[in-house]
Enzyme design. Structure first.
Site, PDB file in Angstrom:
ATOM      1  N   LYS A 230      50.197  41.592  27.720  1.00 22.70           N
ATOM      2  CA  LYS A 230      49.902  41.524  29.151  1.00 22.70           C
ATOM      3  C   LYS A 230      50.490  40.270  29.802  1.00 22.70           C
ATOM      4  CE  LYS A 230      45.494  43.953  28.482  1.00 22.70           C
ATOM      5  NZ  LYS A 230      45.886  45.289  28.943  1.00 22.70           N
TER       6      LYS A 230
ATOM      7  N   CYS B  66      39.186  52.174  30.122  1.00 21.38           N
ATOM      8  CA  CYS B  66      38.361  51.609  29.036  1.00 21.38           C
ATOM      9  C   CYS B  66      37.208  50.780  29.607  1.00 21.38           C
ATOM     10  CB  CYS B  66      39.204  50.771  28.089  1.00 21.38           C
ATOM     11  SG  CYS B  66      40.359  51.749  27.106  1.00 21.38           S
TER      12      CYS B  66
ATOM     13  N   HIS C  10      35.467  45.686  29.429  1.00 25.96           N
ATOM     14  CA  HIS C  10      36.360  46.606  28.729  1.00 25.96           C
ATOM     15  C   HIS C  10      35.634  47.072  27.470  1.00 25.96           C
ATOM     16  CE1 HIS C  10      39.853  47.900  26.343  1.00 25.96           C
ATOM     17  NE2 HIS C  10      40.565  47.909  27.459  1.00 25.96           N
TER      18      HIS C  10
ATOM     19  N   GLN D  10      42.735  39.405  31.070  1.00 32.21           N
ATOM     20  CA  GLN D  10      43.263  39.556  32.426  1.00 32.21           C
ATOM     21  C   GLN D  10      43.303  38.226  33.167  1.00 32.21           C
ATOM     22  OE1 GLN D  10      44.529  42.353  33.535  1.00 32.21           O
ATOM     23  NE2 GLN D  10      43.848  43.719  31.907  1.00 32.21           N
TER      24      GLN D  10
ATOM     25  N   ASP E 291      36.389  37.035  27.202  1.00 30.20           N
ATOM     26  CA  ASP E 291      37.555  37.911  27.166  1.00 30.20           C
ATOM     27  C   ASP E 291      38.454  37.500  28.329  1.00 30.20           C
ATOM     28  OD1 ASP E 291      39.452  39.878  27.215  1.00 30.20           O
ATOM     29  OD2 ASP E 291      38.060  41.547  27.440  1.00 30.20           O
TER      30      ASP E 291
END
Length: 415
Positions: free
Chosen positions: A233, A373, A130, A210, A207
């Site tokens: 999220k 992104c 991202h 997700q 990261d």
């Protein structure tokens, strides 16, 4: 279908899923990788905070301030337990995962040895990141003279680690990568990357935006040094993110922002800083948002992250199979449910993804279109953009069927 949750019961907790839009069409929400919907339990927690406990935290001695502080710090306890952090003081609240990643990049640029990133060091990322995990490292490299390296992608949407020893070298100071791709759903091989990073003494930043909302997550098991994720999220509010960092690193590294609460003492000549996590939480924090995130953690924990992961795997497997039936449709990324998350990006013949998304919206189906992104991924595969459908704990096989039927309508519309 084995592994599915009782979505009929779960969906009753999400008021927006009952919406009827566009001439009586019921909403089919398939944009969960961008943001999830919020259950009543989270909405009620936010309302209760503002109606009964609203005050600034930490310094007040009146009842409301003490209640607000207890709720805010209680949310930190919940998040720490949710990701199995060794200490609650390793959980830093930010406004989103982007700020969390920028916080780390700036700390490393300002740090003393042995953590400082400078012209003699390298930074390793991947081509599937991202933008939030690309741009901060580009900025750091530009400011410091460090060299930025990255892993490429295979034709089937996996990381190409064939040159891992050339990307992560003895000069590498930090390795930052996504656990699950937001555009392709690819689940990356953490163990192999972390092993190589540890061999050369590099810090590891993950990261997990997700990942944390979709699967059981353990910061100790993953063996990273920093982990970033975001609340909106995972059924929580917008405006709240998390950075988890190892205690000894948070103690040694300099603060990112200066202001109230992050200080120990201040004079006109110099200041000393509070210990972590407050060292990195300057000013009035996102109090209500943290309370909402705590409620979201309670909600997800009550269902069980293992059950949520199993549900999403079953839905994703079904979606991959059904999408394979659509003529001229090409999935960008893994074409099976193995080692992939619940976001599926695709192109449909020569129809532009924005046109696909608009026609689907007319059918009540909400998807995401664009480069998500993650423009380097689109450049890698020679496409301007994709349509992305992404699923969550309340997604159903019927919604997958609606998507496939909607895509057939798109094909007919553009003839």
């Amino acid at each position: 279908m084995p592994g599915l949750l009782d979505t009929e019961a779960i969906r009753k907790d999400f008021p927006v899923l009952d919406r009827v839009i566009h001439d009586g069409k019921k909403l089919v929400y398939l944009d969960n990788a961008a943001t999830s919907q919020k259950p009543r339990q989270v909405l009620d927690a936010l309302n209760d905070y503002y109606e009964r406990h609203n005050a600034n935290v930490h310094r007040g001695v009146h009842v409301l301030a003490e209640e607000a502080t207890a709720l805010y710090e209680g949310a930190r306890d919940k998040v720490a337990a949710f990701v199995n952090a060794p200490s609650r003081d390793e959980v830093i609240f930010t406004k989103n995962a982007s700020e969390s990643l920028n916080l780390v990049a700036n700390m490393l640029g300002w740090a003393d040895e042995p953590y400082r990133v400078d012209q003699n060091t390298e930074i390793a990322i991947t081509e599937m990141e991202h933008h939030s995990n690309i741009v901060p490292w580009q900025l750091l490299a530009q400011r410091t003279g460090a060299k930025l390296r990255w892993f490429g992608l295979t034709d089937d949407g996996r990381l190409d680690l064939s040159n891992i020893d050339e990307v992560i070298t003895e000069r590498t100071k930090v390795v930052s990568f996504t656990l699950v791709s937001n555009i392709m759903g690819t689940v990356n091989p953490v163990e192999e990357i972390v092993r190589r990073a540890q061999e050369v003494g590099a810090l590891v930043v993950v990261d997990a935006s997700q990942a944390v909302p979709h699967m059981p997550f353990d910061v100790q098991a993953i063996q990273a040094d920093f982990v970033a994720f975001t609340g909106h999220k995972m059924c929580g509010p917008t405006g709240i993110g998390v950075l988890w960092g190892r205690q000894e690193l948070l103690e040694d590294l300099p603060p990112f922002l200066g202001g109230g609460e992050m200080i120990e003492t201040v004079s006109m000549h110099s200041s000393t800083y509070a210990p972590a996590p407050h060292k990195f939480e300057a000013g009035t924090p996102p109090i209500a948002q943290a309370v909402g995130l705590g409620a979201a953690v309670d909600y997800l924990s009550g269902i069980g992250m293992d059950k949520i992961a199993a549900h999403e795997h079953a839905i994703t497997e079904y979606a991959v199979q059904r999408l394979a039936e659509v003529p001229d449709l090409r999935i960008i990324g893994p074409t099976t449910a193995e080692d992939r998350g619940a976001a599926i990006s695709f192109v449909l013949g020569d129809i532009h993804p924005h046109d696909v998304g608009q026609v689907l919206d007319e059918q009540g189906i909400a998807v995401r279109v664009g480069h998500h992104c993650a423009r380097p991924v689109c450049l890698r595969y020679g496409i301007p953009a994709t349509t992305r459908a992404s699923f969550y704990l309340y997604s159903t096989p019927a919604e997958v069927d609606a998507l496939v039927e909607g895509l057939e309508h798109v094909r007919n519309f553009f003839g």
